[in-house]
Enzyme design. Structure first.
Site, PDB file in Angstrom:
ATOM      1  N   CYS A  98       8.649 -43.319  24.851  1.00  0.00           N
ATOM      2  CA  CYS A  98       7.884 -42.370  25.668  1.00  0.00           C
ATOM      3  C   CYS A  98       7.830 -42.875  27.103  1.00  0.00           C
ATOM      4  CB  CYS A  98       6.473 -42.231  25.090  1.00  0.00           C
ATOM      5  SG  CYS A  98       5.280 -41.482  26.208  1.00  0.00           S
ATOM      6  N   CYS A 102       5.290 -36.905  31.641  1.00  0.00           N
ATOM      7  CA  CYS A 102       5.280 -35.447  31.412  1.00  0.00           C
ATOM      8  C   CYS A 102       3.874 -34.861  31.365  1.00  0.00           C
ATOM      9  CB  CYS A 102       5.972 -35.109  30.099  1.00  0.00           C
ATOM     10  SG  CYS A 102       7.304 -36.205  29.687  1.00  0.00           S
ATOM     11  N   THR A 189      -1.769 -41.165  27.252  1.00  0.00           N
ATOM     12  CA  THR A 189      -0.407 -41.672  27.437  1.00  0.00           C
ATOM     13  C   THR A 189      -0.180 -42.111  28.881  1.00  0.00           C
ATOM     14  OG1 THR A 189       0.438 -40.276  25.674  1.00  0.00           O
ATOM     15  CG2 THR A 189       2.020 -40.982  27.338  1.00  0.00           C
ATOM     16  N   GLU A 255      -0.698 -45.922  25.111  1.00  0.00           N
ATOM     17  CA  GLU A 255      -1.839 -45.036  25.195  1.00  0.00           C
ATOM     18  C   GLU A 255      -3.088 -45.892  25.445  1.00  0.00           C
ATOM     19  OE1 GLU A 255       0.642 -44.068  23.008  1.00  0.00           O
ATOM     20  OE2 GLU A 255       0.998 -42.183  24.043  1.00  0.00           O
ATOM     21  N   HIS A 290       3.267 -28.776  26.987  1.00  0.00           N
ATOM     22  CA  HIS A 290       3.484 -30.105  26.403  1.00  0.00           C
ATOM     23  C   HIS A 290       4.244 -30.015  25.079  1.00  0.00           C
ATOM     24  CE1 HIS A 290       3.127 -34.270  27.053  1.00  0.00           C
ATOM     25  NE2 HIS A 290       2.456 -34.531  25.954  1.00  0.00           N
ATOM     26  N   TYR A 294       8.245 -32.004  24.197  1.00  0.00           N
ATOM     27  CA  TYR A 294       8.677 -32.904  23.143  1.00  0.00           C
ATOM     28  C   TYR A 294      10.184 -32.926  22.938  1.00  0.00           C
ATOM     29  CZ  TYR A 294       4.131 -34.787  22.290  1.00  0.00           C
ATOM     30  OH  TYR A 294       2.975 -35.482  22.449  1.00  0.00           O
ATOM     31  N   CYS A 296      11.583 -34.812  24.633  1.00  0.00           N
ATOM     32  CA  CYS A 296      11.711 -36.276  24.752  1.00  0.00           C
ATOM     33  C   CYS A 296      12.095 -36.890  23.404  1.00  0.00           C
ATOM     34  CB  CYS A 296      10.415 -36.890  25.264  1.00  0.00           C
ATOM     35  SG  CYS A 296       9.049 -36.802  24.081  1.00  0.00           S
ATOM     36  N   GLU A 444       2.978 -39.826  17.299  1.00  0.00           N
ATOM     37  CA  GLU A 444       2.747 -38.933  18.421  1.00  0.00           C
ATOM     38  C   GLU A 444       3.445 -37.599  18.227  1.00  0.00           C
ATOM     39  OE1 GLU A 444       4.175 -39.439  22.245  1.00  0.00           O
ATOM     40  OE2 GLU A 444       2.482 -38.308  23.019  1.00  0.00           O
TER      41      GLU A 444
END
Ligand code: SF4
Ligand code: FE
Length: 480
Positions: A98, A102, A189, A255, A290, A294, A296, A444
């Site tokens: 991560c 974002c 995050t 986080e 969001h 993802y 990502c 996550e």
């Protein structure tokens, strides 16, 4: 735009109040546990400076016309949304974790829509304030932590019904020059790698909850903010001298719990104040953006699939038909995730503020798949990697003058591949499916941007059931 080095230097100037393993961290940037997560965010700057990634990583500001990092951009078209998806996959594939930036981008885009809508209804000036703030973020090329998730206490109770009123962040004092807030945001995050924190409410609210319906931005080192860093499985391997056992030797995510103890916010940084009827809209827009983000996980999936193929090659199993088929399945699942993120971007639409929002139904379908497929991809990776991934000795054993030769001999796969390389690739798979990076790739994927049930509620709300039923009745000749 900032360079990677300028980003790192700018973090050194912050005076963050961070706690890790019960102690205050004196030097956040160089702390060995935290450092890999900073490296990952730094990539969002470094790649923006590379000509080959310019189109994905940068954009033109709709307020100043200047070139900016895409992470500070307000989407002006569906093409912008598609580039966002591709940028996130790219960065996931470059870092294997991560990269944290974002959430702030998604918070700013959601606020650009909702501040406009609040102003239209109430004649307030939130959008003007927000755009001024955005201009500052773009000019300074800042990382913003988009802070939504409150601790929430008793889930059966509304914010105003909680025994402890701080279970949801709320206003405790109103002054001529601003407001004072208390509460916390959990699971934040990239919080300690951020210059700014953008706070939003976490659920739809009613009139009795209006003290909780607030949104604002603050410098991350504002007085009264404390960060308590979340620990991760295998995190203390980063304190070891050797690098091999870390798996991913360069990058990681993080986080933190962010506590606000009577923190002052000047009015010019307040973007919602007690307009409880807009809390739900802001949450929904942020969540939709969001859920698209993802993509990502597709990038991290690229790394995991690549690592799995290497592991199969190294032990000579790459020609087995079931191995080939499992890798096809991993790719199929990974590309299906990509399809969802691309589709909700492509089907995005212009909002009254001018911002483009993703297609909400498809963004929720995308994220619902993300709550499942990475687990299956990880399962197949572990299947192909074999048990050695979790039973092999440490790097120190490999290098031991007494027993190192046993480790080398008995964990050799193909004769032309070193045992060390075999161990490295297995540690990377371990890192993504069980270690520090599994926080981002698995749990996550489950809970980030809302747990699976949140998407199912949205899917139920967004599909046009009446139309489906009408067509079915028509085709079989039902007349009621
Ligand atoms: Fe970005 Fe993915 Fe990290 Fe969320 S989990 S901040 S979308 S990289
Ligand atoms: Fe997330």
């Amino acid at each position: 735009m900032k360079t990677g080095k300028e980003y790192e230097d700018s973090l050194r100037k912050l005076n963050l109040n961070v706690y890790l393993f019960g102690k205050k961290v004196a030097n956040v940037v160089d702390d060995p546990i935290i450092r890999p997560s900073m490296n990952a965010v730094k990539m969002t700057y470094e790649m923006a400076a590379m000509p080959e990634y310019e189109d994905l990583m940068t954009a033109t500001s709709h307020i100043t016309g200047k070139k900016i990092n895409r992470f500070t951009h307000i989407h002006q078209s569906t093409s912008d949304l598609v580039k966002k998806t591709k940028m996130e996959r790219l960065l996931g594939a470059q870092t294997g974790c991560c990269f944290q930036r974002c959430v702030g981008m998604d918070a700013m885009n959601a606020l650009s829509i909702t501040t406009f809508n609040i102003d239209k209804k109430y004649g307030t000036e939130y959008n003007k304030r927000f755009l001024k703030y955005l201009e500052f973020v773009q000019a300074e090329d800042l990382v913003c932590d988009g802070a939504m998730t409150d601790p929430k206490g008793d889930r059966a109770l509304a914010p105003s019904q909680q025994k402890d009123p701080d279970m949801f962040l709320h206003v405790v004092e109103e002054r001529a020059d601003g407001i004072v807030v208390t509460g916390a945001k959990a699971h934040q995050t990239g919080a300690v790698n951020s210059h700014e924190i953008i706070v939003m409410p976490t659920i739809s609210m009613r009139e009795e909850d209006k003290d909780y319906a607030i949104s604002f931005a603050l410098p991350s080192d504002a007085k009264g903010i404390t960060y308590i860093y979340g620990r991760q499985s295998c995190d203390t391997r980063k304190l070891e001298k050797g690098m091999l056992d870390r798996g991913n030797q360069l990058f990681g995510g993080h986080e933190a719990l962010v506590v606000f103890e009577k923190v002052f916010v000047p009015w010019e940084r307040v973007f919602m104040y007690k307009e409880y009827d807009f809390a739900g809209e802001l949450v929904e827009n942020f969540a939709s953006y969001h859920r698209q983000s993802y993509a990502c996980k597709v990038g991290v999936g690229d790394v995991l699939i690549g690592a799995t193929q290497v592991a199969a090659d190294y032990n000579g199993a790459n020609k087995a038909s079931h191995v080939k088929d499992k890798i096809i399945e991993m790719n199929h699942l990974n590309e299906t995730l990509f399809c969802g993120s691309l589709a909700c971007a492509e089907e995005g639409s212009k909002q009254p503020s001018g911002t483009y929002l993703v297609n909400v139904l498809l963004a929720n379908v995308c994220k619902q798949n993300v709550t499942r497929f990475p687990y299956e991809i990880a399962r197949l990776a572990q299947d192909i990697a074999g048990g050695l991934m979790v039973t092999m000795p440490s790097e120190d054993d490999l290098n031991s003058p007494e027993i190192g030769h046993y480790v080398k001999k008995y964990f050799q796969g193909r004769a032309d591949v070193s045992t060390e390389n075999r161990m490295k690739i297995l540690r990377l798979i371990e890192n993504i499916t069980l270690g520090t990076a599994a926080v981002g790739y698995l749990t996550e994927s489950m809970h980030g941007a809302g747990s699976p049930q949140a998407q199912r509620i949205m899917i139920a709300r967004q599909v046009n059931m009446a139309e489906k039923m009408k067509t079915a009745k028509k085709l079989c000749g039902i007349k009621e």
